[in-house]
Design an enzyme around this catalytic site. Sequence first.
Site, PDB file in Angstrom:
ATOM      1  N   ASN A  10       0.868  -1.174   0.000  1.00  0.00           N
ATOM      2  CA  ASN A  10       0.000   0.000   0.000  1.00  0.00           C
ATOM      3  C   ASN A  10       0.911   1.231   0.000  1.00  0.00           C
ATOM      4  O   ASN A  10       1.489   1.577   1.018  1.00  0.00           O
ATOM      5  CB  ASN A  10      -0.888  -0.030   1.260  1.00  0.00           C
ATOM      6  CG  ASN A  10      -1.683   1.242   1.458  1.00  0.00           C
ATOM      7  OD1 ASN A  10      -1.792   2.073   0.552  1.00  0.00           O
ATOM      8  ND2 ASN A  10      -2.239   1.413   2.652  1.00  0.00           N
ATOM      9  N   LYS A  12       0.158   4.287  -0.297  1.00  0.00           N
ATOM     10  CA  LYS A  12      -0.466   5.502   0.259  1.00  0.00           C
ATOM     11  C   LYS A  12      -0.218   6.688  -0.685  1.00  0.00           C
ATOM     12  O   LYS A  12      -0.106   6.490  -1.891  1.00  0.00           O
ATOM     13  CB  LYS A  12       0.045   5.753   1.683  1.00  0.00           C
ATOM     14  CG  LYS A  12      -0.063   4.478   2.540  1.00  0.00           C
ATOM     15  CD  LYS A  12       0.101   4.701   3.998  1.00  0.00           C
ATOM     16  CE  LYS A  12      -0.065   3.368   4.730  1.00  0.00           C
ATOM     17  NZ  LYS A  12      -0.031   3.512   6.170  1.00  0.00           N
ATOM     18  N   HIS A  95      -9.423   1.288   4.926  1.00  0.00           N
ATOM     19  CA  HIS A  95      -8.142   1.495   5.609  1.00  0.00           C
ATOM     20  C   HIS A  95      -8.364   2.475   6.763  1.00  0.00           C
ATOM     21  O   HIS A  95      -9.158   3.408   6.652  1.00  0.00           O
ATOM     22  CB  HIS A  95      -7.099   2.034   4.633  1.00  0.00           C
ATOM     23  CG  HIS A  95      -5.724   2.047   5.226  1.00  0.00           C
ATOM     24  ND1 HIS A  95      -5.318   3.044   6.081  1.00  0.00           N
ATOM     25  CD2 HIS A  95      -4.695   1.167   5.129  1.00  0.00           C
ATOM     26  CE1 HIS A  95      -4.073   2.767   6.483  1.00  0.00           C
ATOM     27  NE2 HIS A  95      -3.673   1.647   5.913  1.00  0.00           N
ATOM     28  N   GLU A  97      -6.806   4.917   7.752  1.00  0.00           N
ATOM     29  CA  GLU A  97      -6.611   6.335   7.399  1.00  0.00           C
ATOM     30  C   GLU A  97      -7.838   6.895   6.680  1.00  0.00           C
ATOM     31  O   GLU A  97      -8.138   8.083   6.796  1.00  0.00           O
ATOM     32  CB  GLU A  97      -5.327   6.477   6.557  1.00  0.00           C
ATOM     33  CG  GLU A  97      -4.093   6.290   7.431  1.00  0.00           C
ATOM     34  CD  GLU A  97      -2.873   5.722   6.724  1.00  0.00           C
ATOM     35  OE1 GLU A  97      -2.814   5.755   5.485  1.00  0.00           O
ATOM     36  OE2 GLU A  97      -1.972   5.224   7.435  1.00  0.00           O
ATOM     37  N   GLU A 166      -5.330  -4.682  10.731  1.00  0.00           N
ATOM     38  CA  GLU A 166      -4.277  -3.690  10.946  1.00  0.00           C
ATOM     39  C   GLU A 166      -4.573  -2.906  12.221  1.00  0.00           C
ATOM     40  O   GLU A 166      -5.394  -1.975  12.205  1.00  0.00           O
ATOM     41  CB  GLU A 166      -4.230  -2.708   9.773  1.00  0.00           C
ATOM     42  CG  GLU A 166      -3.909  -3.346   8.446  1.00  0.00           C
ATOM     43  CD  GLU A 166      -3.361  -2.318   7.461  1.00  0.00           C
ATOM     44  OE1 GLU A 166      -2.228  -2.515   7.008  1.00  0.00           O
ATOM     45  OE2 GLU A 166      -4.037  -1.325   7.170  1.00  0.00           O
ATOM     46  N   GLY A 172       2.586   2.446  10.735  1.00  0.00           N
ATOM     47  CA  GLY A 172       3.568   3.506  10.551  1.00  0.00           C
ATOM     48  C   GLY A 172       4.272   3.920  11.832  1.00  0.00           C
ATOM     49  O   GLY A 172       4.935   4.951  11.864  1.00  0.00           O
ATOM     50  N   SER A 210       3.448  -1.915  10.368  1.00  0.00           N
ATOM     51  CA  SER A 210       4.898  -1.995  10.597  1.00  0.00           C
ATOM     52  C   SER A 210       5.498  -3.368  10.314  1.00  0.00           C
ATOM     53  O   SER A 210       6.393  -3.816  11.013  1.00  0.00           O
ATOM     54  CB  SER A 210       5.243  -1.537  12.027  1.00  0.00           C
ATOM     55  OG  SER A 210       4.841  -0.180  12.211  1.00  0.00           O
TER      56      SER A 210
HETATM   57  P1  PGA Z   1       2.927   0.423   7.628  1.00  0.00           P
HETATM   58  O1  PGA Z   1       1.472   0.642   7.005  1.00  0.00           O
HETATM   59  O2  PGA Z   1       3.460  -0.879   7.079  1.00  0.00           O
HETATM   60  O3  PGA Z   1       3.727   1.607   7.148  1.00  0.00           O
HETATM   61  O4  PGA Z   1       2.772   0.391   9.098  1.00  0.00           O
HETATM   62  C1  PGA Z   1       0.596  -0.448   6.815  1.00  0.00           C
HETATM   63  C2  PGA Z   1      -0.707   0.051   6.258  1.00  0.00           C
HETATM   64  O5  PGA Z   1      -1.172   1.135   6.647  1.00  0.00           O
HETATM   65  O6  PGA Z   1      -1.332  -0.625   5.407  1.00  0.00           O
END
Ligand code: PGA
Length: 246
Positions: A10, A12, A95, A97, A166, A172, A210
Site C-alpha cells: 500500500n 499511500k 483502511h 486512514e 491492521e 507507521g 509496521s
Molecule cells: P505500515 O502501514 O506498514 O507503514 O505500518 C501499513 C498500512 O497502513 O497498510
Amino acid sequence: MQRKKLVVGNWKMNGSKALVQSLVQELLALGPWPSDIAICPPAIYLGQCEQMLAQSDLAWGAQDVSAREGSGAFTGELSANMLKEFGCRYVIVGHSERRSYHGESDQLVAAKALVALAQGLVPIVCVGETRAEREAGQTQAVVERQLGAVIDALGQRISEVVVAYEPVWAIGTGLTASPEEAQAVHAKLRSQLQAASVAAGQVRILYGGSVKAENATELFAQADIDGGLIGGAALKAKDFDAICRA
Ligand code: PGA
C-alpha cells in the site's frame, strides 16, 4: 485449508511517475515470488502500472473506490468499473486512514466492498482497533463490528474478499502486534467468517502494521495469518521483496 499467501504493498500518497518507473522496474527484476503479490499505488499511476505490469505476475490495485455504482455527478470519485478498466485486481477498502481522516463508517466501507465485488474486483477489507480501544479491552468487539458490517452487506460472498487486520496503533509507528497477539485476532476473525460462510476457509486474512523483513517470517508463520498489507516497507524494492519471500 491451504491458502496461498498474499502480500500487498500500500503505497499511500507516495510516489511520482519517476518513482513508479524505477520501483516497478526493480520489483520486476526481483520477482517472481512464491506468493501472490500486488501493489496499490496512488490511483493516478494505475495506468502506468498497467502498462508496466501487464505481462507480469505482479498484480495491482487501488487504495480506495467510490461506493457509487455506475457513473454520475460525484466529483473526485473513482468508480469500481474505472479501476477494473485499468486492470486492477484488488481494491483496499476501509483502511484506518480512510476511516479516521475521511470519516468512513462501517456501512460506507461495506457498500464499497459490495460495489467492488460486483465489478469483479477483490476488496481488501481493513479492520483494526486504536490504542485506546485495545487498552479498554475492546479489540475483539471493534474488529467484529467492522467485519460484521461487511458480512451483512455481502452474505455468502464474504468468502470472496481478503481481510486485513491492521491495529491502528501499529500502522507507521514501528510497533507491531506480536505474532501471538495478531494470531489471536485472526483466529477470531476466521471464526466470524466461518459462521457467515461455508467457504470461509479460503479467505486470506492479512496482517498489517509496521511489517518489515525482520518480523514478517514469524508473523506469516501463524496459522491464520495469510500474508501482509505493507505500507512503508513497500516503497523500497529490496525490503518489499524480502517480505514477499518471508
Ligand atoms: P505500515 O502501514 O506498514 O507503514 O505500518 C501499513 C498500512 O497502513 O497498510
